[in-house]
Design a protein around this motif. Structure first.
Motif, mmCIF file in Angstrom:
data_model
loop_
_atom_site.group_PDB
_atom_site.id
_atom_site.type_symbol
_atom_site.label_atom_id
_atom_site.label_comp_id
_atom_site.label_asym_id
_atom_site.label_seq_id
_atom_site.Cartn_x
_atom_site.Cartn_y
_atom_site.Cartn_z
ATOM 1 N N GLY A 10 19.673 -5.672 -36.829
ATOM 2 C CA GLY A 10 18.707 -4.841 -36.142
ATOM 3 C C GLY A 10 17.370 -5.511 -35.925
ATOM 4 O O GLY A 10 16.349 -4.841 -35.771
ATOM 5 N N ILE A 11 17.381 -6.837 -35.887
ATOM 6 C CA ILE A 11 16.157 -7.609 -35.674
ATOM 7 C C ILE A 11 16.047 -7.943 -34.186
ATOM 8 O O ILE A 11 17.030 -8.349 -33.562
ATOM 9 C CB ILE A 11 16.170 -8.904 -36.509
ATOM 10 C CG1 ILE A 11 16.312 -8.572 -38.000
ATOM 11 C CG2 ILE A 11 14.916 -9.725 -36.259
ATOM 12 C CD1 ILE A 11 16.585 -9.790 -38.866
ATOM 13 N N GLU A 12 14.887 -7.776 -33.626
ATOM 14 C CA GLU A 12 14.657 -8.106 -32.212
ATOM 15 C C GLU A 12 15.081 -9.555 -31.948
ATOM 16 O O GLU A 12 14.725 -10.453 -32.691
ATOM 17 C CB GLU A 12 13.170 -7.892 -31.890
ATOM 18 C CG GLU A 12 12.853 -7.826 -30.409
ATOM 19 C CD GLU A 12 12.701 -9.203 -29.798
ATOM 20 O OE1 GLU A 12 12.996 -9.356 -28.610
ATOM 21 O OE2 GLU A 12 12.285 -10.127 -30.524
ATOM 22 N N MET A 13 15.848 -9.769 -30.869
ATOM 23 C CA MET A 13 16.542 -11.044 -30.687
ATOM 24 C C MET A 13 15.799 -12.073 -29.847
ATOM 25 O O MET A 13 16.256 -13.212 -29.726
ATOM 26 C CB MET A 13 17.907 -10.803 -30.038
ATOM 27 C CG MET A 13 18.837 -9.913 -30.820
ATOM 28 S SD MET A 13 20.452 -9.788 -29.994
ATOM 29 C CE MET A 13 19.967 -9.015 -28.432
ATOM 30 N N HIS A 14 14.686 -11.713 -29.249
ATOM 31 C CA HIS A 14 14.096 -12.586 -28.233
ATOM 32 C C HIS A 14 12.955 -13.455 -28.760
ATOM 33 O O HIS A 14 12.241 -14.090 -27.992
ATOM 34 C CB HIS A 14 13.628 -11.748 -27.046
ATOM 35 C CG HIS A 14 14.745 -11.003 -26.392
ATOM 36 N ND1 HIS A 14 15.017 -9.687 -26.677
ATOM 37 C CD2 HIS A 14 15.685 -11.411 -25.490
ATOM 38 C CE1 HIS A 14 16.064 -9.297 -25.965
ATOM 39 N NE2 HIS A 14 16.491 -10.329 -25.237
ATOM 40 N N GLY A 15 12.767 -13.486 -30.068
ATOM 41 C CA GLY A 15 11.717 -14.313 -30.646
ATOM 42 C C GLY A 15 12.138 -15.763 -30.778
ATOM 43 O O GLY A 15 13.207 -16.178 -30.312
ATOM 44 N N ASN A 16 11.304 -16.545 -31.421
ATOM 45 C CA ASN A 16 11.554 -17.976 -31.597
ATOM 46 C C ASN A 16 12.174 -18.243 -32.966
ATOM 47 O O ASN A 16 11.620 -17.853 -33.999
ATOM 48 C CB ASN A 16 10.252 -18.762 -31.457
ATOM 49 C CG ASN A 16 9.712 -18.728 -30.042
ATOM 50 O OD1 ASN A 16 10.473 -18.660 -29.084
ATOM 51 N ND2 ASN A 16 8.390 -18.775 -29.906
ATOM 52 N N LEU A 17 13.325 -18.923 -32.951
ATOM 53 C CA LEU A 17 14.051 -19.259 -34.171
ATOM 54 C C LEU A 17 13.976 -20.766 -34.389
ATOM 55 O O LEU A 17 14.361 -21.551 -33.519
ATOM 56 C CB LEU A 17 15.508 -18.811 -34.053
ATOM 57 C CG LEU A 17 16.429 -19.074 -35.246
ATOM 58 C CD1 LEU A 17 16.002 -18.238 -36.456
ATOM 59 C CD2 LEU A 17 17.884 -18.772 -34.878
ATOM 60 N N TYR A 18 13.484 -21.172 -35.552
ATOM 61 C CA TYR A 18 13.340 -22.591 -35.892
ATOM 62 C C TYR A 18 14.173 -22.907 -37.128
ATOM 63 O O TYR A 18 14.298 -22.089 -38.042
ATOM 64 C CB TYR A 18 11.887 -22.936 -36.197
ATOM 65 C CG TYR A 18 10.918 -22.722 -35.057
ATOM 66 C CD1 TYR A 18 10.633 -23.735 -34.153
ATOM 67 C CD2 TYR A 18 10.258 -21.495 -34.901
ATOM 68 C CE1 TYR A 18 9.727 -23.544 -33.112
ATOM 69 C CE2 TYR A 18 9.354 -21.296 -33.868
ATOM 70 C CZ TYR A 18 9.090 -22.314 -32.983
ATOM 71 O OH TYR A 18 8.187 -22.120 -31.963
ATOM 72 N N LYS A 19 14.697 -24.131 -37.177
ATOM 73 C CA LYS A 19 15.409 -24.600 -38.361
ATOM 74 C C LYS A 19 14.706 -25.857 -38.884
ATOM 75 O O LYS A 19 14.908 -26.951 -38.366
ATOM 76 C CB LYS A 19 16.865 -24.925 -38.053
ATOM 77 C CG LYS A 19 17.672 -25.223 -39.320
ATOM 78 C CD LYS A 19 19.120 -25.487 -38.991
ATOM 79 C CE LYS A 19 19.923 -25.629 -40.281
ATOM 80 N NZ LYS A 19 19.441 -26.752 -41.118
#
Length: 277
Positions: free
Chosen positions: A51-60
């Protein structure tokens, strides 16, 4: 494999969004190749499941310890972007600058505005308990939720933990099981270091809650009464497939070090001694 699942599942009771994991028998052209662990990827589908908004920035992070970098190129190198790759790293740079440049007296309020502090403290406490000390500069994800403007941290790659480290010439793991690592690992600049851990553990209120979470977990989901039966259950579940695995790693035969059969006892030894420490 049993240890990998135990490590990942250690995050569940703390409310940390965690990849699902299981076991899989792999066959190639109807020939049994071996027993593998399968782990859910941290991606947009993973975020949606929680249920987390999907359009943010994901970094590894890749050897990025949230310190200031010399140039923009190093931010790209140390923090590969997994979503919105066509855009830049401006939000990450601003987050790192806040971590490093905010005065001490302003830091608690400033970091609370931009970070899911409770989630971070839960993630950190579990890593300390399971001994996943590669989390200081990699083996996790950073996600910037565009709907809230806040950052969150997500666990990943916890295979080298529960007392083991990489070690040659003994194979994948070293011989010894260590359970005496500090409860604020990552805050010492002379060792594995992370700038955010250092600053968080320097705030008395955050350190107090960190210690409380450790105490609660050791009495509950990380207690021997809870963990030891689960280790036996998982070991029994995978035993036949693992013994039949033609490509199974055999450190006992190659290096004279403990192998698959000794795995449950090693895990139990780590858990009991880690709690005592």
């Amino acid at each position: 494999l049993a240890a990998q699942l135990r490590r990942l599942r250690s995050f569940y009771p703390r409310g940390v969004p965690t990849p699902r994991a299981g076991h899989a028998r792999l066959y190639i052209n109807d020939e049994y190749y071996g027993l593998f662990s399968q782990v859910e990827q941290v991606d947009k589908r993973f975020l949606h499941r929680f249920g987390i908004e999907m359009h943010g920035n994901l970094y590894k992070p890749f050897y990025g310890n949230l310190g200031l970098e010399e140039s923009d190129w190093w931010y790209w190198e140390h923090y590969p972007k997994k979503t919105n790759r066509q855009s830049g790293h401006e939000d990450l740079v601003a987050f790192i600058e806040l971590i490093n440049n905010t005065p001490d007296e302003q830091f608690p309020d400033a970091i609370t505005e931009v970070l899911d502090v409770n989630g971070w403290l839960d993630w950190y406490a579990v890593n300390i308990l399971i001994g996943n000390f590669e989390m200081t500069n990699k083996n996790h994800y950073l996600y910037h939720d565009s709907s809230t403007g806040r950052w969150m941290i997500l666990p990943w790659d916890v295979d080298i933990s529960f007392g083991h480290n990489e070690g040659n010439p003994y194979g994948l793991f070293d011989r010894d099981i260590s359970w005496d690592n500090p409860i604020d690992t990552g805050a010492d600049p002379t060792g594995k270091y992370n700038h955010l851990i250092d600053r968080m553990m320097d705030v008395p209120e955050f350190r107090f809650y960190h210690c409380r979470r450790l105490t609660e977990s050791m009495a509950d989901e990380f207690s021997p009464a809870e963990m030891l039966p689960r280790i036996d259950e998982t070991f029994a579940y995978i035993y036949d497939a693992a013994i039949a695995d033609p490509n199974r790693w055999r450190p006992d035969e190659l290096y004279g070090t403990p192998g698959f059969e000794d795995g449950p006892d090693e895990l139990k030894t780590y858990i009991t001694h880690r709690i005592q420490f």
